[in-house]
Design a protein around this motif. Structure first.
Motif, PDB file in Angstrom:
ATOM      1  N   LEU A 157      23.234  58.520  53.492  1.00 16.22           N
ATOM      2  CA  LEU A 157      22.970  59.431  54.604  1.00 16.22           C
ATOM      3  C   LEU A 157      23.635  58.828  55.845  1.00 16.22           C
ATOM      4  CD1 LEU A 157      21.344  61.945  55.343  1.00 16.22           C
ATOM      5  CD2 LEU A 157      19.292  60.561  55.342  1.00 16.22           C
ATOM      6  N   GLY A 164      18.942  63.567  60.598  1.00 12.80           N
ATOM      7  CA  GLY A 164      19.135  62.494  59.615  1.00 12.80           C
ATOM      8  C   GLY A 164      17.811  61.864  59.204  1.00 12.80           C
ATOM      9  N   VAL A 178      17.682  56.148  49.277  1.00 12.37           N
ATOM     10  CA  VAL A 178      18.429  56.530  50.484  1.00 12.37           C
ATOM     11  C   VAL A 178      18.972  55.308  51.218  1.00 12.37           C
ATOM     12  CG1 VAL A 178      18.292  57.722  52.712  1.00 12.37           C
ATOM     13  CG2 VAL A 178      16.993  58.598  50.767  1.00 12.37           C
ATOM     14  N   LEU A 180      20.749  54.642  54.728  1.00 15.17           N
ATOM     15  CA  LEU A 180      20.949  55.374  55.988  1.00 15.17           C
ATOM     16  C   LEU A 180      21.749  54.518  56.972  1.00 15.17           C
ATOM     17  CD1 LEU A 180      20.478  57.659  57.962  1.00 15.17           C
ATOM     18  CD2 LEU A 180      18.094  57.031  58.115  1.00 15.17           C
TER      19      LEU A 180
END
Ligand code: FAD
Length: 391
Positions: A157, A164, A178, A180
């Motif tokens: 991401l 977000g 995930v 990020l």
């Protein structure tokens, strides 16, 4: 044709449809035409970043079809139809239909631009996987992303702003891994002071989100099973699929074909009137007396005011303080950011149960705030105290 020309609204997002509903409550008879380049289904866009964990398909999110909306509004709705140019002198629009390459011209009496904004793009980086980057700003994007996720587990991401962080919250709860990445030092850095950002970061980290803050992506490449990302500290990340959430920017190109004044968005005054007296704008495409706000609450305020103005009762828009609930359900957070030019400083109070950050001027006036966790209970009191965005 001018006498019977309709009020035309370009866009069937929350701005276009809410304006049409408000307008019809005041004026049941004037001809009304809405035009959308998408399928014209009514849906709540904020749900796009909170629905993966509930297993919702795009079809389930699409609440009311364009056909039903046309009936409800007693309006004509042209779907899959792109407005390519506006000619204010003759009050005409050029249309291009998605299929068949048909083009046409129609007349308007008054015109409202509710054409939204588009996702910001990632600056050019090395590698061959940029084309595989997903962005989500409408139901079609959500459908494409959700379909591409099938059979995958690891999501990269890009962007730890409002959208977000909401996707990170949704994806981990839906069982995805995930990673990020964001160049800023803490989540929601443009809206929150560091302490409040870290508060949210801690909960998301404990729930499985791997943050790479203060980092940029240098390259994104395909490998045999997915993607390789290289960060500016030489760290390598692997993922199956990548989603960019870099914020929105208004697309002013259509307004420019009409010679309208634009800045970051289409410039309008508090009557939502552009530099052409017959053309108005609201929602993500508009900049209202210098305020560009990509949120639902201000566009609802605008829809109510503009419906009055268009039915003969000029009504200037007024923005009070606008708190926004961030849909990070793992750590409820509400932000009411101070205006970008505000002078003052943040004061933080609270504990692990929840933080309260108040942005006060040197005179002690409350200009913005953020609350997390249990401190959310203070939201209404702070909203009342906070100085309005407009006088
Ligand atoms: P849009 O919904 O983008 O609609 C634009 C319309 O214009 C579309 O129908 C499009 O087809 C049409 N169009 C554009 N150009 C043309 C053309 N040339 N010809 C014909 N038709 C055209 N806000 C909040 O307050 N709270 C939240 O929790 C929140 N969450 C969000 C989560 C996500 C994932 C996103 C992307 C946004 C979120 N927002 C949230 C922001 C909010 O959803 C938007 O501000 C709002 O939906 C914008 O509505 P709009 O009608 O102005 O634009």
């Amino acid at each position: 044709p001018e006498a019977s020309a309709p009020l035309v609204i370009i866009g069937t997002g929350l701005a276009g449809y809410n304006l049409a509903r408000e307008f019809r409550q005041r004026d049941r008879t004037s001809p009304l035409l809405l035009i959308s380049k998408d399928d014209g289904a009514f849906y709540s866009k904020p749900l796009l970043s909170a629905s993966l964990s509930h297993g919702k398909t795009a079809q389930q999110l699409s609440q009311i079809s364009a056909e039903e909306m046309a009936r409800e509004l007693d309006a004509e709705i042209l779907v899959h139809t792109h407005v390519t140019a506006i000619a204010p002198k003759t009050k005409t629009l050029k249309l291009q239909q998605e299929t068949g390459n048909h083009s046409a011209e129609i007349h308007y009496d008054r015109l409202v631009l509710a054409s939204g904004a588009r996702c910001r793009k990632l600056p050019a980086i090395a590698g061959d996987a940029q084309a595989r980057l997903f962005r989500i700003n409408n139901l079609g994007d959500y459908h494409r992303f959700r379909t591409a996720l099938v059979g995958h587990k690891r999501v990269l991401l890009i962007g730890a702003g409002l959208i977000g962080c909401e996707f990170a919250n949704d994806l981990v709860q839906a069982g995805f891994d995930v990673e990020l990445v964001d160049p800023q030092g803490w989540p929601l850095a443009t809206l929150l002071p560091e302490a409040a950002g870290r508060d949210l970061q801690e909960t998301l980290t404990n729930s499985g989100v791997n943050f790479h803050l203060g980092r940029t992506i240098c390259s994104l490449k395909h490998n045999q099973t997915g993607l390789d990302a290289l960060l500016d500290n030489d760290e390598k990340l692997q993922a199956d699929i990548a989603l960019a959430a870099l914020g929105l920017e208004a697309d002013t190109s259509l307004a420019e074909t009409a010679g309208l004044n634009t800045n970051r968005g289409i410039s309008v005054d508090r009557l939502l009137q552009s530099s052409d007296p017959h053309i108005f704008a609201l929602g993500d495409c508009a900049e209202v007396e210098g305020h560009q706000l990509f949120y639902v609450a201000p566009l609802m305020t605008c829809a109510r005011a503009l419906a009055k103005t268009l039915s003969g009762e000029p009504c200037p828009v007024y923005y009070g303080a606008i708190p926004v609930a961030v849909k990070t359900t793992l750590r409820p957070t509400t932000v009411c950011p101070p205006p970008p030019t505000a002078v003052g400083s943040w004061k933080i109070s609270g504990d692990s149960e929840g933080l309260c950050a108040e942005f006060r001027s040197p005179k002690g006036e409350l200009l913005g705030f953020a609350v997390t966790g249990a401190a959310i209970a203070k939201r209404d009191r702070l909203t009342l105290e906070c100085l309005p965005l407009m006088n």
